[in-house]
Structure formats: structure tokens, C-alpha cells
Design a protein around this motif. Structure first.
Motif, PDB file in Angstrom:
ATOM      1  N   PHE A 197     -61.957 -38.107 -26.165  1.00 46.63           N
ATOM      2  CA  PHE A 197     -61.643 -37.787 -27.559  1.00 46.63           C
ATOM      3  C   PHE A 197     -62.670 -38.397 -28.506  1.00 46.63           C
TER       4      PHE A 197
ATOM      5  N   LEU B   5     -57.866 -32.371 -18.537  1.00 45.11           N
ATOM      6  CA  LEU B   5     -58.321 -33.727 -18.839  1.00 45.11           C
ATOM      7  C   LEU B   5     -59.451 -33.727 -19.863  1.00 45.11           C
TER       8      LEU B   5
ATOM      9  N   PRO C 148     -59.204 -33.310 -24.686  1.00 46.57           N
ATOM     10  CA  PRO C 148     -59.435 -34.164 -25.859  1.00 46.57           C
ATOM     11  C   PRO C 148     -60.868 -34.086 -26.385  1.00 46.57           C
TER      12      PRO C 148
ATOM     13  N   GLU D  49     -59.100 -40.248 -21.210  1.00 49.56           N
ATOM     14  CA  GLU D  49     -58.746 -39.326 -22.293  1.00 49.56           C
ATOM     15  C   GLU D  49     -59.215 -39.854 -23.649  1.00 49.56           C
TER      16      GLU D  49
ATOM     17  N   TRP E  79     -55.407 -42.445 -18.961  1.00 50.10           N
ATOM     18  CA  TRP E  79     -55.393 -42.334 -20.419  1.00 50.10           C
ATOM     19  C   TRP E  79     -56.659 -42.931 -21.032  1.00 50.10           C
TER      20      TRP E  79
ATOM     21  N   THR F  52     -63.629 -36.723 -11.634  1.00 48.54           N
ATOM     22  CA  THR F  52     -62.214 -36.359 -11.729  1.00 48.54           C
ATOM     23  C   THR F  52     -61.736 -35.624 -10.478  1.00 48.54           C
TER      24      THR F  52
END
Length: 542
Positions: free
Chosen positions: A378, A319, A322, A374, A371, A305
Motif C-alpha cells: 500500500f 495480495l 493494496p 500488505e 499483513w 508469494t
């Protein structure tokens, strides 16, 4: 390790009334132990930059900054548990918190990577006296029927710490120097100590076992040699090197001697007979395997990242939110899935989710929509929540209640050792794969600088910066080499997670019949230091 009282006893009323407040204090103590590692994950890039911004730590020094903590922590857990039984768990918790706070303050003002590694070891010493005692106290202030719920909330506290850690670290690094990520622990320690003095009861075993200094020494020496050999192999990009093989072999030999000594000792740090219980052994193994996979992947995710995608430390922390949010949401509720589907199905499903998400890292590139990352984070947190809560309950309840301290120490030891080995092994895979991919691009560097520049993407980018405009040609090859290394490492982690899924599918129990109401009164209960506890309930034959 907790001596049972007479059958039919229950938790004293004075303790029972404040059990949730006590759990809150235990979670605060847990918070600082987990928070520190999650903050450090965001700070590794900053610490790796040259002074005055950072310490100029190399890849191996960064790994040792993490492993010094985890290895000392894991090596001392058993003796810390014995001291808790002998002196009282509250006293041990307080002592551990103070040591952790002192180590944090010293680490904040480290002048070199070596000093940081040493002070991280001091922090590991303090954590060794904190972590196992939190679960042991929890098991002694909650009735058995409430223990799964309490353990679920306790596990959710890990998710909370993971959420707070990267964000807090990012804010601190955006406004202060790198040492602030350690100094933040000090006020949390002060608050936790004050609340613990006020709320938490003391408990001890009136007939504790003796401390096992030989066993502790053998375990620490063996682990240090083993992990050092693995890290050295990654540095040299050659696991067949004589020094590497000798170090790893010596580590395995010392660990084998540790097992033999523990079998023959009349006061072992670890009672190896516990592992005759297949359910207990499977749950312990899964915790080690999942942290092996996750810690190694988390280590390189920060470089992906920040170095490849160009996000700041604070943005990196956000970031990763999640991942933490999913654990915070699902860990306290995982018991509902266990009630419906059983331990085997719930935990196997969690491991398969982890394996799939680790494999998903192998599809990420420099321009992948963020996304997607992400969603991956999660789902990883969701899988983690459905592993940690069920396995923690299985471990704590697989052994008799009087051995809650031993169960807690073993669970945390294997988790920390698994994490340490994951960072070492997967970090070495990352380093080796990166060096193999980038070394052909470093021919424009002086011969003496090529080895160092090929150690990590940060080292390559630092060398490119020193070359000025000519070094810009190294940026794209460095990113490509890192992505290749990340893909290889992620697939290795996914393979380890699949092994864990197979273990739980084979050995963990399925659905169990519900316990009759009121059966908790038949459980063995804790022995409290200070027998005259006000408000002792008399409805159970006392």
C-alpha cells in the motif's frame, strides 16, 4: 509535435463537451497495455512450469517474455509518434489496438517460450502506437488548467489496471490454461476500438517531420544488445565473461552512435536539445529510475508469494491489491499535494517512501505476517502515485504544447526502458545471488543438471520433485537461498530509488505561484484534423 493554432484559440466546443468521455476511452486503451504486464507478473510462475501446465520457461526466457515487449515498445515510440502526426493520432491508436489484439491472440496459443517471446514483441509493436497517443490526445482535448487533473486521472488508470490485472490473471489461471491471460485482451480491444470510432476526435500536425528509420534501428539494436548482455551475465553468474562484456560494450557503442546520429539528423526520432531543460531531464530520469526499481522488485515478489509462501495465482493477485488501490486513490489527488507543497517536496517524498518500502522487502522471511507485506504494498502504491502524476505533468508542460507528442513519447520510452533494465539488472542480481547461495546444496544432483537447477527457485524445486522423496531436502535450502537473493535485490532497488530522490530534490521546481484565472486562453491550442468542427466556440476571438 502538435502545431499550435493562433494565440487565443480554445478547444472546439464539440470536443470540449465530451472531453471526459474521451478520457475514459483513452484510459481503456491504456488499460489493456498496462493490464497485460500486470497479468503476466502473476502468470510467470505458471508459465515456468513444464508442459502441459505451462511452457517450462527458464528464468531468462521469462525475462525475455517481458523485455521483448518493452524493448520493441520503447524502440518504436518515436516513429509511432511521427506516424501519428502524419496520419492522425486516432488512426494510429486504432491500428495499434488491432495489432495488440492480434499479438495477444497469437501469444495465447504459443507452443514454446520462443513463440511467446516473438508474439510478445508483436504486442509491444501495437502498444508503441497506443501509449504515446493517449497522452497526446489528452493534451489536445483539455484546456491547460484542467490538464493536471486529467493527467492525474490518467495516471490513476494505471493503478486500476494494476488492480484488475493480478486478480483477473489469478481467476483465469484458477479456471483456464495459462494462455487465457493473453486472450482476455481481445474483447477489451474490440470494445476500445468501437468506442474510439464513436467518440475520439482525430488530430494531426499539417507539417510533420519525416520518420527516422536509422535512429529507430540503432536504438532497438543498442537496447537489445545491452539488456541481453546483462541477462547473460546473470545466467552465467559472471559479469566478467568475455561474451557478456562484449555484448554490453557493443550495446553501449550502438547507443552512443544513436545519440551522435540524432544530434546530426535533420529529422531525429528524439530531439536531444529537449534535455537542456533541467526540469524536463530530471522528471524523465526519475520515471526511469522508479520503474527500474519497481519492475525488478515486482518480478521477484510473485515468486516470494507463490513459491516461498505457497499462495495461488489468484491469492497473489489479491495480495497485490493494496499496491494498485493506493495508486487508484492517490494518483488523481496528487495534484492537491503539489498545490500545497510543490513538485520538489511531493515527488521527493514519494521517492523516499518507495526506497523505504523496497528496503522493507529485505526484512521479509518465510513466516513474516502477511499483513506486513500488505502495508508495504500500500505504501509503495502511495509513493508511486505521488511520483507519476507530478512528473507526468512536469514533462508534458515543460515543453511547448505543440511538442506534446514528443514529450509523451519520451516519458513512456524512459519508463519502459527503465522497467526493462530493472528486470534485467535486478533479475540478474537475483539470479546470481540465488545461484551463489544454492549451488553447494545441489551436489546430490547429476552434474549436467546442476547448472539448470541453480538458475531459479522454480528450477530447483522442479529438480527436487524429479528426485522424489530424496528431493525434499532441497526445499528448505531453496527457500532460504531465494530469501537471501530477494533481500540483496531489494536493497539494490532501494539504492536506485534513493538516487532518484536525490535527482528530484536537486532539480525539480518547488512551489509555483498560482496562475491568474483565464490565463489558459493564452495557451497555444491543438490543430484538429477536419477544420470544420461543429460547435466551435467563438468566445475567444475566433
Amino acid at each position: 509535435m502538435t502545431t499550435p493554432a493562433a494565440p487565443g484559440t480554445r478547444v472546439p466546443e464539440a470536443v470540449h463537451r465530451r472531453r471526459w468521455a474521451i478520457l475514459g476511452v483513452l484510459m481503456l486503451s491504456l488499460l489493456i497495455v498496462v493490464l497485460d504486464n500486470s497479468i503476466l507478473n502473476v502468470a510467470v510462475k505458471t508459465i515456468s512450469t513444464p508442459a502441459p501446465t505451462g511452457l517450462g520457461a527458464t528464468q531468462s526466457e521469462l525475462e525475455w517474455a517481458i523485455n521483448a515487449y518493452t524493448l520493441v515498445f520503447a524502440g518504436l515510440l518515436f516513429s509511432a509518434g511521427l506516424l501519428g502526426d502524419r496520419l492522425g493520432r486516432k488512426k494510429v491508436l486504432l491500428g495499434g489496438l488491432v495489432a495488440f489484439g492480434i499479438g495477444s491472440a497469437l501469444a495465447a496459443f504459443s507452443g514454446s517460450p520462443a513463440e511467446l517471446i516473438a508474439f510478445r514483441a508483436v504486442m509491444g509493436l501495437g502498444a508503441a502506437f497506443v501509449m504515446p497517443a493517449t497522452l497526446a490526445v489528452l493534451m489536445n482535448v483539455f484546456e491547460r488548467d484542467e490538464q493536471p487533473k486529467a493527467i492525474g486521472i490518467w495516471a490513476g488508470g494505471v493503478g486500476l489496471a494494476i488492480a484488475i490485472g493480478p486478480i483477473t490473471g489469478g481467476v483465469l489461471l484458477d479456471h483456464f490454461w495459462w494462455g487465457s491471460v493473453f486472450l482476455i485482451n481481445v474483447p477489451i480491444v474490440i470494445l476500445a476500438v468501437g468506442l474510439m470510432l464513436w467518440l475520439v476526435p482525430d488530430s494531426r500536425d499539417p507539417s510533420p517531420g519525416r520518420i527516422d528509420p536509422v535512429g529507430v534501428a540503432l536504438s532497438v539494436i543498442g537496447l537489445v544488445l545491452l539488456v541481453y548482455g546483462i541477462i547473460k551475465g546473470g545466467q552465467l553468474a559472471d559479469f566478467t565473461d568475455v561474451t557478456v562484456l562484449a555484448t554490453i560494450g557493443a550495446g553501449l557503442a550502438v547507443l552512443a552512435a544513436f545519440v551522435i546520429f540524432e544530434k546530426r539528423s535533420d529529422h531525429p526520432s528524439i530531439d536531444v536539445s529537449y534535455f537542456k531543460n533541467k526540469v524536463f531531464s530530471a522528471a524523465i530520469a526519475v520515471i526511469a529510475l522508479v520503474f527500474f526499481a519497481l519492475m525488478g522488485v515486482t518480478f521477484f515478489a510473485v515468486f516470494y508469494t507463490q513459491s516461498v509462501r505457497g499462495y495461488s495465482p489468484l491469492e497473489t493477485g489479491l495480495l497485490m491489491l493494496p499496491l494498485a488501490a493506493a495508486q487508484l486513490i492517490f494518483a488523481p489527488r496528487a495534484r492537491l499535494a503539489v498545490d500545497r507543497f510543490g513538485n520538489k517536496a511531493t515527488t521527493t517524498g514519494g521517492m523516499l517512501i518507495i526506497a523505504a518500502m523496497l528496503a522493507a522487502f529485505a526484512t521479509l522471511d518465510a513466516d513474516t505476517p502477511i499483513w506486513i507485506l500488505e502495508v508495504v504494498f500500500f505504501l509503495m502504491g502511495t509513493g508511486m502515485a505521488h511520483i507519476m502524476t507530478p512528473t507526468s505533468v512536469v514533462i508534458m508542460q515543460a515543453l511547448p504544447r505543440e511538442k506534446a507528442g514528443s514529450a509523451s513519447a519520451l516519458s513512456n520510452t524512459f519508463r519502459q526502458v527503465g522497467g526493462a533494465l530493472g528486470i534485467a539488472v535486478l533479475g540478474s542480481v537475483l539470479s546470481t545471488a540465488y545461484r551463489t547461495s544454492i549451488e553447494d546444496q545441489l551436489t546430490q544432483l547429476p552434474a549436467a543438471a546442476r547448472h539448470t537447477a541453480g538458475e531459479s527457485i522454480e528450477a530447483t524445486l522442479a529438480a527436487a520433485a524429479r528426485l522424489g522423496p530424496e528431493g525434499r531436502a532441497l526445499v528448505t535450502p531453496a527457500n532460504d537461498a531465494f530469501l537471501h537473493a530477494m533481500h540483496v535485490t531489494a536493497l539494490c532497488g532501494a539504492g536506485v530509488a534513493l538516487v532518484g530522490a536525490a535527482v528530484v530534490a536537486l532539480f525539480l521546481p518547488g512551489r509555483t505561484a498560482p496562475q491568474p484565472a483565464g490565463s489558459r486562453a493564452d495557451e497555444d491550442e491543438p490543430s484538429y484534423a477536419g477544420k470544420n468542427v461543429p460547435g466551435q466556440r467563438r468566445d475567444s476571438g475566433q
